[in-house]
Design an enzyme around this catalytic site. Structure first.
Site, PDB file in Angstrom:
ATOM      1  N   ASP A   1      63.428   9.552  39.333  1.00  0.00           N
ATOM      2  CA  ASP A   1      62.297  10.464  39.149  1.00  0.00           C
ATOM      3  C   ASP A   1      61.743  10.842  40.519  1.00  0.00           C
ATOM      4  O   ASP A   1      62.319  10.519  41.559  1.00  0.00           O
ATOM      5  CB  ASP A   1      61.218   9.822  38.258  1.00  0.00           C
TER       6      ASP A   1
ATOM      7  N   GLU B   1      63.995  -0.635  44.203  1.00  0.00           N
ATOM      8  CA  GLU B   1      62.579  -0.296  44.028  1.00  0.00           C
ATOM      9  C   GLU B   1      61.951  -1.205  42.977  1.00  0.00           C
ATOM     10  O   GLU B   1      62.327  -1.188  41.802  1.00  0.00           O
ATOM     11  CB  GLU B   1      62.454   1.173  43.584  1.00  0.00           C
TER      12      GLU B   1
ATOM     13  N   ASP C   1      64.296   4.625  41.179  1.00  0.00           N
ATOM     14  CA  ASP C   1      64.223   5.312  39.886  1.00  0.00           C
ATOM     15  C   ASP C   1      64.692   6.760  40.020  1.00  0.00           C
ATOM     16  O   ASP C   1      64.585   7.373  41.093  1.00  0.00           O
ATOM     17  CB  ASP C   1      62.789   5.305  39.352  1.00  0.00           C
TER      18      ASP C   1
ATOM     19  N   ASP D   1      58.998   9.806  42.151  1.00  0.00           N
ATOM     20  CA  ASP D   1      58.620   8.657  42.977  1.00  0.00           C
ATOM     21  C   ASP D   1      59.849   7.994  43.576  1.00  0.00           C
ATOM     22  O   ASP D   1      59.852   7.578  44.741  1.00  0.00           O
ATOM     23  CB  ASP D   1      57.837   7.636  42.145  1.00  0.00           C
TER      24      ASP D   1
END
Length: 660
Positions: free
Chosen positions: A512, A434, A510, A514
């Site tokens: 998280d 990402e 990541d 997202d």
């Protein structure tokens, strides 16, 4: 349509053993009652591991119950100083109640054990319609009975016995409503009990059972005076050994300086086979780890280092041949038993060890004995070297064959792809990363020989309802397809996978919300348009940590340390461990990674990309639940499913655990 009722009274708090009954699959395997019986056997084995018992007897009774007996110390029956109920009642009715905490401080009842969380036998009790416990302790015999996790016959003294006669007998009547099948997996129980006998010198393990229509019990007894060597020899009954079995045990001695505690270490037996392979077996504090883990990685590293050093010392490696770890280890048959003071497993079923320190521990205690054995027996060492070199040469020949089949009509690879040097599909890995900044760190962190990086800008298209002919209109999907060398296909098609360029395709985003969304979008792409890659085990999800804990040096013998935590739960566990070690709050600091781009290459390599220390989850589609999975994707990713998604979020949204 009537809206669901949702206010303060809608929130349910599960207490006692209710969480286990509500979600048994979180705590045990629910295909059969075998694992809840294993929890009881493991407790008996922990008594033997501590040197307090020399006999374990398991009986499969005719009424469907199972009795487990050990002649250990007997579970304490006195009143707990703070809970004010008998300890034996506490152990069976409260999650996280047990005698296996506080190992660092020395206050634990067990120096080494497979039990960690005080969860095991309380889960067994919760999922049993009846459970009877009889304890011999201090010259008296005590009994307590539970039903569905609750006490129905309080603890009472039922007789006397000799003072030296002590032990515990637990009789379990599993509740069939929690299991897909009420039948025990006899083969699994036999392997478990046989392994306990192997790993516990001087301990006799027995299994008694009744055949259908026969009232005469049959008893199997296991006792291995030759320990691991004898056990491995039994496993190899139909295999042809290339060299004699090497067996060794090496534990950290008291007073030794270093990162490990006295008593930690490993015992192992291994050999090499002329042809084929025999699945290795590994154990941690007597608990079988069928999925392996960091301790097996440590043994693999020790073997590779020892054999590699022997080959280099005797100048045996032919020109142009580069030896790899799998070349040395692919024909190795082994049994490994590790003692770790504070083991960390993947899930309550404890099938895989995840301690990063275990790799270093096993590599440290196994490397020198192996290298010494090879140098003292040079003929054996040369035979092993010959097998490893032949394996390496066969691997290199297969790469050349694959290269010829590709021909000259290969599509032009994406310009942003940082490819690897190797062309061996079995070892090559592609990381779909990402963001460009994270892609830059990943390029520096990778092993350029076998790991390739393809950075993705932004979020890829939700391709669940995109027609195959329109897929390549999205640049990111086009680059992914060209990089992996496989065309999009349906689940009922048989695609041409001869052009596949990577054995592992890992999604790296990541830690998280997202990042989780990007994972879902990419998994949707593979599920819908590259299903054979998932079916054949090529698709993975990398798990980078969310937190880093820096611990200051603690005197001369304890240098500064770094710990990484996948999520808040792991962070809490690390902080609890540091507190038990006596590390003050002011002596450590906690950092939260905002994204992969914040990690320097060394951190990304150690935590997420190095094969021995990373966490990589394989994407799998169970055949039995393919329709259910399809419906989940339709609900979550379908364009016309907004109402269904809203209803699902209203019903299930209070259960989410997300880092935002």
């Amino acid at each position: 349509m009537t809206q669901p009722h949702y206010d303060e009274s809608s929130v349910t708090v599960l207490k006692g053993l209710d969480p286990v009954k509500e979600r048994p699959g979180m705590y045990t395997r629910t295909d059969s009652p075998t694992h809840i019986i294993q929890e009881v056997i493991d407790n008996a084995a922990d008594e033997a591991l501590g040197g307090f018992a020399n006999r374990i007897h398991v009986c499969l009774n005719q009424d469907g119950s199972v009795s487990v007996f050990d002649n250990g110390r007997g579970i304490p029956i006195g009143i707990h100083p703070t809970e004010h109920v008998p300890v034996i009642e506490l152990v069976f009715t409260q999650l996280h109640a047990g005698g296996k905490f506080n190992k660092k401080s020395g206050d634990s009842a067990y120096a080494f054990s497979g039990g960690l969380h005080g969860v095991g036998v309380s889960v067994t009790n919760a999922l049993s319609q009846r459970l009877e416990v009889t304890v011999k302790r201090g010259g008296k015999v005590w009994r307590i009975v539970f039903a569905d996790g609750a006490v129905i016959e309080p603890l009472q003294e039922i007789g006397t016995c000799a003072v030296k006669d002590s032990g515990t007998e637990i009789r379990v009547y599993p509740n069939p409503r929690y299991f897909e099948s009420p039948n025990y997996q006899l083969g699994e129980l036999e392997r478990l009990l046989r392994a306990k006998a192997v790993l516990l010198p001087g301990v006799t393990v027995e299994l008694t059972r009744f055949n259908k229509g026969d009232d005469t019990p049959q008893t199997q007894t296991w006792h291995y005076p030759d320990g691991l060597r004898g056990y491995l020899n039994d496993l190899l009954v139909n295999a042809q050994e290339a060299v004699p079995i090497f067996a060794c045990e090496n534990y950290i001695s008291a007073g030794s300086e270093g990162d490990f505690s006295a008593g930690e270490g490993a015992a192992f037996a291994l050999t090499w086979l002329e042809e084929g392979s025999v699945a290795g077996e590994s154990y941690v504090n007597l608990i079988p780890t069928p999925l392996g883990g960091t301790h097996e990685a440590g043994l693999k590293q020790a073997v590779f280092n020892a054999v590699g050093n022997f080959i280099n010392h005797h100048n045996l490696l032919p020109r142009g041949v580069k030896l790899q770890s799998d070349d040395v280890f692919s024909r190795t048959a082994f049994v490994l038993s590790v003692r770790v003071l504070d083991p960390q497993f993947q899930g309550q079923t404890k099938e895989k060890l995840t301690n990063r320190d275990a790799l270093k521990l096993v590599a440290a205690v196994a490397s020198d004995p192996l290298e010494l054995w090879l140098n003292q027996n040079s003929d054996i060492g040369k035979k092993i070297a010959e097998l490893a070199i032949k394996q390496a040469q066969a691997r290199m020949r297969s790469v050349k064959k694959i290269e010829k089949r590709k021909g000259s009509g290969v599509a032009v690879l994406p310009g942003k792809l940082t490819d690897c040097e190797s062309e061996d599909t079995r070892e090559n890995e592609l990381f779909l990363v990402e963001g460009d900044s994270a892609g830059g760190s990943a390029k520096l962190a990778r092993d350029k020989a076998t790991q390739a990086i393809l950075p993705l800008r932004g979020k890829v298209l939700n391709s669940f309802e995109t027609h195959r002919d329109q897929l390549f209109g999205n640049a990111e999907i086009h680059d992914i397809a060209v990089a992996i060398g496989v065309d999009p296909h349906g689940k009922d098609e048989e695609p041409d996978l001869s052009g596949l360029r990577y054995g592992k395709i890992a999604i790296l985003s990541d830690a998280d919300v997202d990042g989780a969304h990007i994972q879902v979008l990419l998994l949707t792409l593979f599920f819908k348009h590259f299903p054979k890659l998932i079916e054949r085990g090529h698709v993975y999800v990398a798990q980078p940590p969310l937190f880093r804990v820096d611990v200051n040096a603690q005197g001369k013998n304890k240098p500064a340390r770094k710990f990484y935590a996948l999520d808040q739960q792991e962070l809490d566990g690390i902080l609890e461990r540091l507190a038990k070690e006596g590390v003050r709050d002011t002596a450590h600091s906690i950092s939260r990674f905002k994204g992969l781009g914040e990690m320097n290459p060394d951190q990304l390599k150690d935590t997420t990309m190095h094969p021995d220390t990373r966490r990589l989850l394989q994407a799998q589609i169970p055949d039995a639940d393919i329709d259910g999975i399809e419906q989940v994707f339709v609900k979550l990713m379908g364009k016309g499913e907004a109402a269904a998604r809203r209803a699902w979020m209203e019903a299930e949204g209070d259960k989410v655990e997300a880092d935002v």
